[in-house]
Design a protein around this motif. Structure first.
Motif, PDB file in Angstrom:
ATOM      1  N   ALA A 178      13.252  78.053  41.395  1.00 22.08           N
ATOM      2  CA  ALA A 178      11.858  77.639  41.539  1.00 22.08           C
ATOM      3  C   ALA A 178      11.081  77.906  40.258  1.00 22.08           C
ATOM      4  CB  ALA A 178      11.214  78.367  42.724  1.00 22.08           C
ATOM      5  N   LEU A 179      11.354  79.021  39.608  1.00 15.41           N
ATOM      6  CA  LEU A 179      10.727  79.309  38.319  1.00 15.41           C
ATOM      7  C   LEU A 179      11.180  78.322  37.258  1.00 15.41           C
ATOM      8  CD1 LEU A 179      10.961  83.193  38.362  1.00 15.41           C
ATOM      9  CD2 LEU A 179       8.842  81.886  38.158  1.00 15.41           C
ATOM     10  N   ARG A 180      12.474  77.993  37.257  1.00 17.34           N
ATOM     11  CA  ARG A 180      12.983  77.028  36.297  1.00 17.34           C
ATOM     12  C   ARG A 180      12.319  75.668  36.500  1.00 17.34           C
ATOM     13  NH1 ARG A 180      14.160  78.073  32.728  1.00 17.34           N
ATOM     14  NH2 ARG A 180      16.295  78.663  32.309  1.00 17.34           N
ATOM     15  N   ALA A 181      12.108  75.257  37.766  1.00 16.06           N
ATOM     16  CA  ALA A 181      11.461  73.968  38.043  1.00 16.06           C
ATOM     17  C   ALA A 181      10.002  73.978  37.601  1.00 16.06           C
ATOM     18  CB  ALA A 181      11.562  73.644  39.532  1.00 16.06           C
ATOM     19  N   ALA A 182       9.325  75.118  37.787  1.00 13.97           N
ATOM     20  CA  ALA A 182       7.908  75.205  37.423  1.00 13.97           C
ATOM     21  C   ALA A 182       7.703  75.335  35.925  1.00 13.97           C
ATOM     22  CB  ALA A 182       7.250  76.391  38.133  1.00 13.97           C
ATOM     23  N   ARG A 183       8.627  76.047  35.247  1.00  8.64           N
ATOM     24  CA  ARG A 183       8.533  76.233  33.802  1.00  8.64           C
ATOM     25  C   ARG A 183       9.926  76.108  33.183  1.00  8.64           C
ATOM     26  NH1 ARG A 183       3.521  77.576  31.306  1.00  8.64           N
ATOM     27  NH2 ARG A 183       4.856  77.305  29.470  1.00  8.64           N
ATOM     28  N   PRO A 184      10.370  74.882  32.912  1.00  8.62           N
ATOM     29  CA  PRO A 184      11.700  74.686  32.317  1.00  8.62           C
ATOM     30  C   PRO A 184      11.848  75.333  30.943  1.00  8.62           C
ATOM     31  CG  PRO A 184      10.810  72.618  33.185  1.00  8.62           C
ATOM     32  CD  PRO A 184       9.693  73.609  33.204  1.00  8.62           C
ATOM     33  N   ASP A 185      10.718  75.690  30.334  1.00  6.60           N
ATOM     34  CA  ASP A 185      10.757  76.296  29.003  1.00  6.60           C
ATOM     35  C   ASP A 185      10.826  77.815  29.037  1.00  6.60           C
ATOM     36  OD1 ASP A 185       8.217  76.366  30.133  1.00  6.60           O
ATOM     37  OD2 ASP A 185       7.179  76.258  28.206  1.00  6.60           O
ATOM     38  N   ALA A 186      10.826  78.425  30.217  1.00  7.95           N
ATOM     39  CA  ALA A 186      10.828  79.886  30.320  1.00  7.95           C
ATOM     40  C   ALA A 186      12.244  80.438  30.221  1.00  7.95           C
ATOM     41  CB  ALA A 186      10.199  80.325  31.634  1.00  7.95           C
ATOM     42  N   ASP A 187      12.401  81.530  29.491  1.00  6.48           N
ATOM     43  CA  ASP A 187      13.675  82.243  29.447  1.00  6.48           C
ATOM     44  C   ASP A 187      13.762  83.167  30.662  1.00  6.48           C
ATOM     45  OD1 ASP A 187      14.273  81.063  27.009  1.00  6.48           O
ATOM     46  OD2 ASP A 187      13.443  82.741  25.842  1.00  6.48           O
ATOM     47  N   LEU A 188      14.875  83.114  31.386  1.00  7.31           N
ATOM     48  CA  LEU A 188      15.076  83.917  32.584  1.00  7.31           C
ATOM     49  C   LEU A 188      16.162  84.956  32.336  1.00  7.31           C
ATOM     50  CD1 LEU A 188      15.089  81.081  35.294  1.00  7.31           C
ATOM     51  CD2 LEU A 188      13.137  82.386  34.428  1.00  7.31           C
ATOM     52  N   ILE A 189      15.885  86.195  32.734  1.00  6.47           N
ATOM     53  CA  ILE A 189      16.867  87.271  32.647  1.00  6.47           C
ATOM     54  C   ILE A 189      17.208  87.675  34.072  1.00  6.47           C
ATOM     55  CG2 ILE A 189      17.410  89.546  31.729  1.00  6.47           C
ATOM     56  CD1 ILE A 189      14.366  87.888  30.340  1.00  6.47           C
ATOM     57  N   LEU A 190      18.430  87.419  34.496  1.00  2.00           N
ATOM     58  CA  LEU A 190      18.867  87.682  35.868  1.00  2.00           C
ATOM     59  C   LEU A 190      19.623  89.003  35.892  1.00  2.00           C
ATOM     60  CD1 LEU A 190      20.200  84.111  36.803  1.00  2.00           C
ATOM     61  CD2 LEU A 190      17.833  84.948  36.715  1.00  2.00           C
ATOM     62  N   SER A 191      18.999  90.028  36.445  1.00  2.00           N
ATOM     63  CA  SER A 191      19.589  91.365  36.481  1.00  2.00           C
ATOM     64  C   SER A 191      20.179  91.609  37.870  1.00  2.00           C
ATOM     65  CB  SER A 191      18.528  92.427  36.149  1.00  2.00           C
ATOM     66  OG  SER A 191      19.094  93.713  36.106  1.00  2.00           O
ATOM     67  N   MET A 192      21.501  91.438  37.966  1.00  4.43           N
ATOM     68  CA  MET A 192      22.221  91.646  39.224  1.00  4.43           C
ATOM     69  C   MET A 192      22.913  93.003  39.207  1.00  4.43           C
ATOM     70  SD  MET A 192      23.880  87.839  39.731  1.00  4.43           S
ATOM     71  CE  MET A 192      22.852  86.363  39.554  1.00  4.43           C
ATOM     72  N   ASP A 193      23.363  93.434  40.370  1.00  3.31           N
ATOM     73  CA  ASP A 193      23.944  94.778  40.466  1.00  3.31           C
ATOM     74  C   ASP A 193      25.259  94.764  41.248  1.00  3.31           C
ATOM     75  OD1 ASP A 193      24.072  97.524  40.107  1.00  3.31           O
ATOM     76  OD2 ASP A 193      22.780  97.976  41.823  1.00  3.31           O
ATOM     77  N   PRO A 194      26.285  94.082  40.716  1.00 11.36           N
ATOM     78  CA  PRO A 194      27.540  93.967  41.463  1.00 11.36           C
ATOM     79  C   PRO A 194      28.224  95.297  41.735  1.00 11.36           C
ATOM     80  CG  PRO A 194      27.828  93.225  39.191  1.00 11.36           C
ATOM     81  CD  PRO A 194      26.357  93.391  39.410  1.00 11.36           C
ATOM     82  N   ASP A 195      27.957  96.326  40.911  1.00 13.50           N
ATOM     83  CA  ASP A 195      28.605  97.621  41.108  1.00 13.50           C
ATOM     84  C   ASP A 195      28.096  98.351  42.348  1.00 13.50           C
ATOM     85  OD1 ASP A 195      29.839  97.027  38.750  1.00 13.50           O
ATOM     86  OD2 ASP A 195      28.908  98.649  37.578  1.00 13.50           O
ATOM     87  N   HIS A 196      26.897  97.973  42.816  1.00 10.60           N
ATOM     88  CA  HIS A 196      26.278  98.739  43.907  1.00 10.60           C
ATOM     89  C   HIS A 196      25.786  97.865  45.052  1.00 10.60           C
ATOM     90  CE1 HIS A 196      25.777 101.083  40.129  1.00 10.60           C
ATOM     91  NE2 HIS A 196      26.161 102.080  40.896  1.00 10.60           N
ATOM     92  N   MET A 197      26.160  96.607  45.057  1.00 11.20           N
ATOM     93  CA  MET A 197      25.700  95.725  46.114  1.00 11.20           C
ATOM     94  C   MET A 197      26.579  95.912  47.362  1.00 11.20           C
ATOM     95  SD  MET A 197      27.054  91.992  44.860  1.00 11.20           S
ATOM     96  CE  MET A 197      26.229  91.254  46.245  1.00 11.20           C
ATOM     97  N   PRO A 198      26.006  95.592  48.560  1.00 13.64           N
ATOM     98  CA  PRO A 198      24.638  95.125  48.793  1.00 13.64           C
ATOM     99  C   PRO A 198      23.667  96.297  48.873  1.00 13.64           C
ATOM    100  CG  PRO A 198      25.827  95.188  50.858  1.00 13.64           C
ATOM    101  CD  PRO A 198      26.820  95.585  49.797  1.00 13.64           C
TER     102      PRO A 198
END
Length: 259
Positions: A18-38
């Motif tokens: 949704a952020l990409r659709a609203a601002r295609p020019d924005a850089d996104l940093i996706l911070s996931m946590d596979p070591d401790h999920m869920p």
């Protein structure tokens, strides 16, 4: 413009898209946590610690906003995140879409994880925004996990169980877990296209831009990058993410990158 998103896994994809659709020019940093999920089954202090660690991991990118596209992390960690990062960097949480579902009309079903369905937090939202409507909490056992693993059979089974527990006269369904947004077409099909589905992704994206003092610009060139962190380490979008339209859209290289 740089925006970081902090979550345990791919539940963040719908908000990121949704952020990409609203601002295609924005850089996104996706911070996931596979070591401790869920994060859902963890104690509140553990969730707070993981959310803080995920946000801290993005600090080197100097984000203009930090988004928490996770109901569990927002409930337990938002105050700690805001105490740590605001006022310099706005922190935006996620609230299940009970209010717009109620505005559309009842009866209403709220699809959520088993823990959230019995939480005081969800009960308070229903009391505040859906008073006067018949509301059925539906615990979607195993659905978030099935979505996270992109297992079609498990998704179909979990959605089917939840649909069976959803009253036939429901007009509105609030999706109270961001994972569920990724399979909204499966959910709609299981309910026979009867009720309208409501998620928080678009509202969170809009609130993020407001807090940043920025306007939507969907016509902007798609020059924004996507950076993935896996429990603080450089990573890539999980293979499971690419099974969903939101993940595939985020995987597209920026225009002009030559990739």
């Amino acid at each position: 413009m740089r925006i970081s998103l902090v979550d345990s896994g791919i539940g963040m994809l719908s908000t990121a898209a949704a952020l990409r659709a609203a601002r295609p020019d924005a850089d996104l940093i996706l911070s996931m946590d596979p070591d401790h999920m869920p994060w859902g089954p963890r104690r509140p202090d553990d969730v707070i610690g993981r959310a803080l660690a995920g946000a801290e991991a993005t600090a080197a990118f100097a984000p203009d906003a930090i988004v928490v596209p996770c109901n569990t992390a927002s409930v337990h960690g938002l105050d700690a995140l805001r105490a740590r990062f605001e006022p310099k960097t706005p922190v935006i949480g996620t609230v299940p879409a009970v209010k717009p579902a109620a505005a559309h009309g009842g009866p209403i079903a709220v699809w959520s994880t088993a823990a959230t369905s019995r939480s005081r937090y969800q009960a308070d939202l229903i009391e505040r925004f859906a008073a006067g409507h018949t509301v059925t909490p539906v615990a979607c056992v195993g659905l978030a996990e099935a979505v996270e693993s992109a297992d079609p059979a498990a998704i179909t089974e979990a959605v089917g169980r939840a649909a069976e527990r959803t009253p036939a006269d429901v007009r509105s369904v609030a999706l109270a877990c961001t994972h569920y947004d990724l399979v909204d077409e499966v959910i709609s099909a299981s309910l026979g296209q009867r009720p309208a589905l409501f998620s928080a992704a678009a509202a969170v994206a809009a609130q993020t831009l407001r807090r940043m003092g920025a306007a939507p610009a969907p016509e902007a060139p798609r020059t924004g990058t996507v950076t993935v962190l896996a429990s603080g380490r450089p990573g890539e979008l999980p293979e499971a993410a690419l099974a969903y339209a939101a993940g595939a859209a985020l995987a597209l290289p920026p225009v002009g990158s030559g990739v």
